[in-house]
Design an enzyme around this catalytic site. Structure first.
Site, mmCIF file in Angstrom:
data_model
loop_
_atom_site.group_PDB
_atom_site.id
_atom_site.type_symbol
_atom_site.label_atom_id
_atom_site.label_comp_id
_atom_site.label_asym_id
_atom_site.label_seq_id
_atom_site.Cartn_x
_atom_site.Cartn_y
_atom_site.Cartn_z
ATOM 1 N N GLU A 170 14.478 -1.106 -0.399
ATOM 2 C CA GLU A 170 13.869 -2.195 0.364
ATOM 3 C C GLU A 170 14.766 -3.423 0.377
ATOM 4 O O GLU A 170 15.498 -3.682 -0.577
ATOM 5 C CB GLU A 170 12.522 -2.566 -0.284
ATOM 6 C CG GLU A 170 11.697 -3.528 0.568
ATOM 7 C CD GLU A 170 10.387 -3.929 -0.099
ATOM 8 O OE1 GLU A 170 10.144 -3.508 -1.243
ATOM 9 O OE2 GLU A 170 9.621 -4.686 0.526
ATOM 10 N N ARG A 198 10.800 -17.907 -2.414
ATOM 11 C CA ARG A 198 9.983 -16.956 -1.644
ATOM 12 C C ARG A 198 8.536 -16.908 -2.137
ATOM 13 O O ARG A 198 7.690 -16.281 -1.501
ATOM 14 C CB ARG A 198 10.595 -15.561 -1.684
ATOM 15 C CG ARG A 198 10.926 -15.036 -3.070
ATOM 16 C CD ARG A 198 9.942 -14.079 -3.664
ATOM 17 N NE ARG A 198 10.435 -13.562 -4.931
ATOM 18 C CZ ARG A 198 10.918 -12.332 -5.092
ATOM 19 N NH1 ARG A 198 10.950 -11.501 -4.107
ATOM 20 N NH2 ARG A 198 11.351 -11.946 -6.281
ATOM 21 N N SER A 211 15.782 -7.109 -0.235
ATOM 22 C CA SER A 211 15.430 -7.960 -1.366
ATOM 23 C C SER A 211 15.493 -9.423 -0.951
ATOM 24 O O SER A 211 16.543 -9.893 -0.502
ATOM 25 C CB SER A 211 16.410 -7.720 -2.514
ATOM 26 O OG SER A 211 16.311 -8.767 -3.453
ATOM 27 N N ARG A 255 -3.332 7.939 4.248
ATOM 28 C CA ARG A 255 -3.102 6.759 5.080
ATOM 29 C C ARG A 255 -3.509 6.941 6.544
ATOM 30 O O ARG A 255 -3.396 5.997 7.333
ATOM 31 C CB ARG A 255 -1.642 6.312 4.957
ATOM 32 C CG ARG A 255 -1.250 5.930 3.528
ATOM 33 C CD ARG A 255 -2.179 4.882 2.906
ATOM 34 N NE ARG A 255 -1.891 4.657 1.487
ATOM 35 C CZ ARG A 255 -2.558 3.797 0.728
ATOM 36 N NH1 ARG A 255 -3.557 3.079 1.222
ATOM 37 N NH2 ARG A 255 -2.255 3.660 -0.548
ATOM 38 N N ARG A 272 4.229 7.461 -5.120
ATOM 39 C CA ARG A 272 5.381 7.532 -6.017
ATOM 40 C C ARG A 272 6.268 8.748 -5.812
ATOM 41 O O ARG A 272 7.248 8.922 -6.515
ATOM 42 C CB ARG A 272 4.870 7.509 -7.469
ATOM 43 C CG ARG A 272 4.195 6.216 -7.853
ATOM 44 C CD ARG A 272 3.317 6.405 -9.087
ATOM 45 N NE ARG A 272 2.205 7.305 -8.785
ATOM 46 C CZ ARG A 272 1.287 7.696 -9.659
ATOM 47 N NH1 ARG A 272 1.348 7.280 -10.902
ATOM 48 N NH2 ARG A 272 0.320 8.509 -9.296
ATOM 49 N N GLN A 298 0.845 -1.203 0.000
ATOM 50 C CA GLN A 298 0.000 0.000 0.000
ATOM 51 C C GLN A 298 0.879 1.252 0.000
ATOM 52 O O GLN A 298 0.617 2.225 -0.698
ATOM 53 C CB GLN A 298 -0.912 -0.010 1.238
ATOM 54 C CG GLN A 298 -1.925 -1.155 1.214
ATOM 55 C CD GLN A 298 -2.614 -1.395 2.550
ATOM 56 O OE1 GLN A 298 -2.246 -0.824 3.572
ATOM 57 N NE2 GLN A 298 -3.622 -2.254 2.547
ATOM 58 N N TRP A 299 1.932 1.191 0.795
ATOM 59 C CA TRP A 299 2.836 2.326 0.985
ATOM 60 C C TRP A 299 3.497 2.740 -0.327
ATOM 61 O O TRP A 299 3.545 3.915 -0.687
ATOM 62 C CB TRP A 299 3.908 1.904 1.986
ATOM 63 C CG TRP A 299 4.604 2.975 2.731
ATOM 64 C CD1 TRP A 299 5.193 4.097 2.219
ATOM 65 C CD2 TRP A 299 4.807 3.018 4.152
ATOM 66 N NE1 TRP A 299 5.751 4.825 3.231
ATOM 67 C CE2 TRP A 299 5.535 4.189 4.420
ATOM 68 C CE3 TRP A 299 4.473 2.175 5.207
ATOM 69 C CZ2 TRP A 299 5.929 4.538 5.723
ATOM 70 C CZ3 TRP A 299 4.859 2.524 6.490
ATOM 71 C CH2 TRP A 299 5.568 3.692 6.742
#
Lengths: 228, 228, 228, 228
Positions: free
Chosen positions: B90, B157, B92, B184, B84, B79-80
Site C-alpha cells: 500500500e 496525516r 504510505s 464482501r 489475511r 475492511q479489505w
C-alpha cells in the site's frame, strides 16, 4: 520448461510449470508506497530489489508466483509440507494405485557422531543394499496381494515404505520460497531435500535474477554450485 | 487490461495487472491426485472444475494468481485488509504526501432501523454535503499548514479523514479470492466495498469462467448484474 | 492483569487479558522431536529454549497464546493489522458510535531530512496544536450533525480523522509475536507503534522470560528501557 | 486431562494438554465490535456465540487455544498436516530411533465400488493379516540391521512402512479446529482419521460447549455418537 533430476536416479524430478511476475513487478510493488511505476527493469530497479531483499522488506516479494511439479521420496515430501505458506496438491494413494518407484541412496551415510539429527561421510555396503531392496520387494508384493484380496488402497498402502516416491504440485511466491530455501538449503537439512531446494533455486533464479542473487549473497549461498 | 471505476466518481479504480493460471490448471492440479494431465480445457475438465467448487475441494484453486491495483477510500481498505490470506503493498503516507482525493457518496443512506451495522434507503441532502466538504477542506488545509511548519508526514496525516483515497496492490489466488468475495458481496457488507468486490468478480471471471460461474451458481450470485 | 498507557495521554492502553503456556511448554514442544517430557523448568530447559530462539527453530514457540486488549490511534492500528499471522477483533464504527477520543502528540517531530519515511527531533508549536484541534473539532461536529440528520454511521465516519482512537483484541503466539516486535521495535517503525510494541514486550516477558530474554539478546533489544 | 485411544489398539492416543479461553471469551471478542464486556456466561452470551457460529462470523473464535498430544499412524499424520492453519511439533526419526509400533486394522475394508477414494464394508482375513505383519517385521529387522551397520537414522527409516506410529503436538483455535473437523469428520475422510477427529470434538466440547454444540447442529454432526 526445464526438468531436473535432483537425486540423479532417473525417478526424482523438479519441473517449473508456470511463473508469473518478475524483478520488475517486485520493484513496482515496492514503489506503490510512493505512487510510482516503472515499465522496464533499470539498474535503479535492480538496486531497489536488492535493497528490499537485504533489509527484509518482504511484502513486495509476494506479488508473483512459481508453480512446480515435484516427484520425491515420501520422507522428503513430509519435510517439505511442514512449510505452511505454500499451496500443494498431491497424488493420493487412497485414489490411485501406488507406483513401484522407491528411492535407494547411491551411497549410505553414517549417523553423525555429535549432531543427533544429522549424517556424515558416505560409504557403500552391497549387503545392506540387498536387504533394503528385499524389504521393499516384500512390501510391494504384500501391497499387491492385499489389493488382489479386495482390500482398499487406503489400508493396503500401510505396508509401503516411506522411501516410496510421491508427486505433488508446489505453488509459492518469492517471499515464501526464500524462507523455504533458507531452511532446506542449510547444513541442518537432510541431503536429499537439499538437492530439491538447490534445483528450485537454480530454476527460480532464471526468472528473478536480481532478487535471488541478492538473497543468495545475503545468505552466503551459491546458486549454481551443488550444495553436496 | 481493463480498468473499472466502481464508485463512479472518477477517482476509484480496480485494475487487473497480472493473471497466471486458468481453469485448465485447476483441473490439472486436481488430477495430480490420480496422476493425469490435460493440455486443453475439455467439457470434462469444466465439469471437474465445477464439481471441485461445488464440493469445497479448495486446494486446486490455489495454483493460480491474480494481481490487482486498487484505489479506494481508506475505510474500504481497512475492511479489505482484515482478510489475511492475500498479499498487499500500500501507498504510505509516512513516505508520500497524501493526495487531495476524498470519497463523497453520491447519495446518503439512512442508518438501518433494525440491523445496527447496516444502512438502508438513499436520499440527498445538500446542506450535509456542504458541511462534509467543509470538514474535509479544513482537514486538508490543516494538513498542508502542518507540513509547511516542518511537521513530519506521519504525524500531519493524523488530521486527514478516513474517506481519503488510498492505493494498494492486492494479490490473491482463486481459493482466497472466493472467500473474500463471499463476505464482501454479501448483504451485510458495506455498499462501497461491495462495488469493488463486484468489479473484481467480473474481471476475474473472464480468466476463470468455469470456476467462477460454478462458484456464483453455488452462492446464488449474479456475476454481471450490479449488487446495488 | 497490568495495564499500560504507552502514549501517556490517559487514553491509549495495552492490557494483557489471557496467557496460555510457558517457557516449559516451549521446551516440551521441542522435545517431542525425541519423545521426552519435562514437568518443571530446569536450567537445562532454559538453555534449550535459548538455543531454539538463537537458531530460529520457530515451531516450538507456536504452542502458546497471548491475548491483549489494545486501544490505539487508527493509523497505528492500520500499521498493526498489516501483520497477518495474528487474530483480531476490532470495534466497528459501522455498528457503534465513534467515541470523541483522538490522539494529539505531546511534541511534534520534524520530517526526516534523509529518510523519506521517518521523522526526527521534537518541538512544540502551540499554533499548530490549536489548528490540529480545530480541525478535529469540526470533524466531530460534522459527524454528529450527519448522524442527527439520519445518515448511517458507516458513511458519517468518513469525516473522522485517522488520529481517532480504535480498540481491538490482539491474539498471537510467541513465534508470530517476535516477528511483529522485531519490525515494530525497529528504528524504522513510527514512534507511536514502537511504544505499543515496547509495552507488549515487557508484559510478555513476565510470562516467557527465558524465551524473550534470549530473543532480546539476539536482536540487541532492551526489554525494560523505553525505545524512545 | 483425559486421554483417548481412538483406534482402540492400545497405541493410538489423543490427549488434551492445555486449553485457553472459553465460550465467554468468544462472546467478549465479538462484543469488542460495540465496546462491551461480560464477566459471566449468560444465556444471552450463549445465544450470541450460537449466532456467530451459525452465520460464519469466524474471527471471535480465534482468541482461544487448544493444544493436543497426538499419537497416530503416519498416513493419518500426513492427512492431518495438510491443514496449514495449525501449529505442529512432531517426533523426528532423523533424531530419535523409531519405535516398534505399527497400526494394524482390526478389520479390513473393501475398495469402494464407485468412489475411487473410499472404502466400504469390513471383513476379516487371517492370511492377509499374517502377510501384513511379516512385511512389517522384515522392515523392522532391516531397519535395525541398517542402524547396526552404522547407517544414519534418516536413511534407514526409508524402509519403515507408513502404518508406523508417529507423535506430535497439535495446537489450534476453535476457528481453525472447526474447519479441520468439518473435513475430517466427513464421510469422505478415511475411517482412521475420523476417529481422531471425533475424539478431539468430544474433548473440545467440554471446554466450549455453546460454540461446538452450535457448530455440530449447523453441520448435522453428533458430538458423542461415534462416526463409525
Amino acid at each position: 520448461m526445464k526438468k531436473y533430476d535432483p537425486l540423479e536416479d532417473g525417478i526424482s524430478s523438479v519441473e517449473l510449470i508456470r511463473v508469473s511476475g518478475s524483478d520488475l513487478d517486485i520493484a513496482n510493488a515496492a514503489r506503490v508506497s510512493y505512487g510510482k511505476i516503472s515499465y522496464e527493469l533499470s539498474e535503479k530497479d535492480k538496486k531497489l530489489v536488492s535493497f528490499l531483499m537485504m533489509h527484509d522488506h518482504t511484502s513486495p516479494f509476494e506479488h508473483n508466483q512459481l508453480s512446480f511439479r515435484i516427484k520425491c521420496p515420501m520422507f522428503v515430501a513430509r519435510q517439505w509440507m511442514r512449510h505452511r505458506m505454500h499451496s500443494y496438491n498431491e497424488i493420493s494413494y487412497r485414489y490411485a494405485q501406488a507406483p513401484i518407484e522407491f528411492y535407494t541412496p547411491k551411497k549410505w551415510r553414517y549417523q553423525h557422531q555429535i549432531n543427533h539429527q544429522a549424517s556424515e561421510g558416505e560409504f557403500e555396503n552391497i549387503e545392506v543394499k540387498r536387504k533394503y531392496q528385499e524389504s521393499i520387494d516384500l512390501a510391494v508384493k504384500t501391497y499387491q496381494e492385499m489389493l488382489e484380496s479386495g482390500i482398499c488402497r487406503e489400508l493396503a498402502r500401510g505396508v509401503l515404505p516411506v522411501c516410496i516416491y510421491t508427486q505433488f504440485i508446489f505453488t509459492t511466491n518469492l517471499h515464501a520460497l526464500t524462507h523455504f530455501l533458507k531452511l532446506r538449503l542449510s547444513e541442518g537439512a537432510q541431503w536429499e531435500i537439499r538437492q530439491f531446494a538447490q534445483a528450485i533455486l537454480e530454476m527460480a533464479t532464471e526468472y528473478f535474477p536480481a532478487s535471488l542473487q541478492a538473497w543468495a549473497e545475503k545468505n552466503s549461498i551459491n546458486i549454481t554450485k551443488s550444495v553436496d
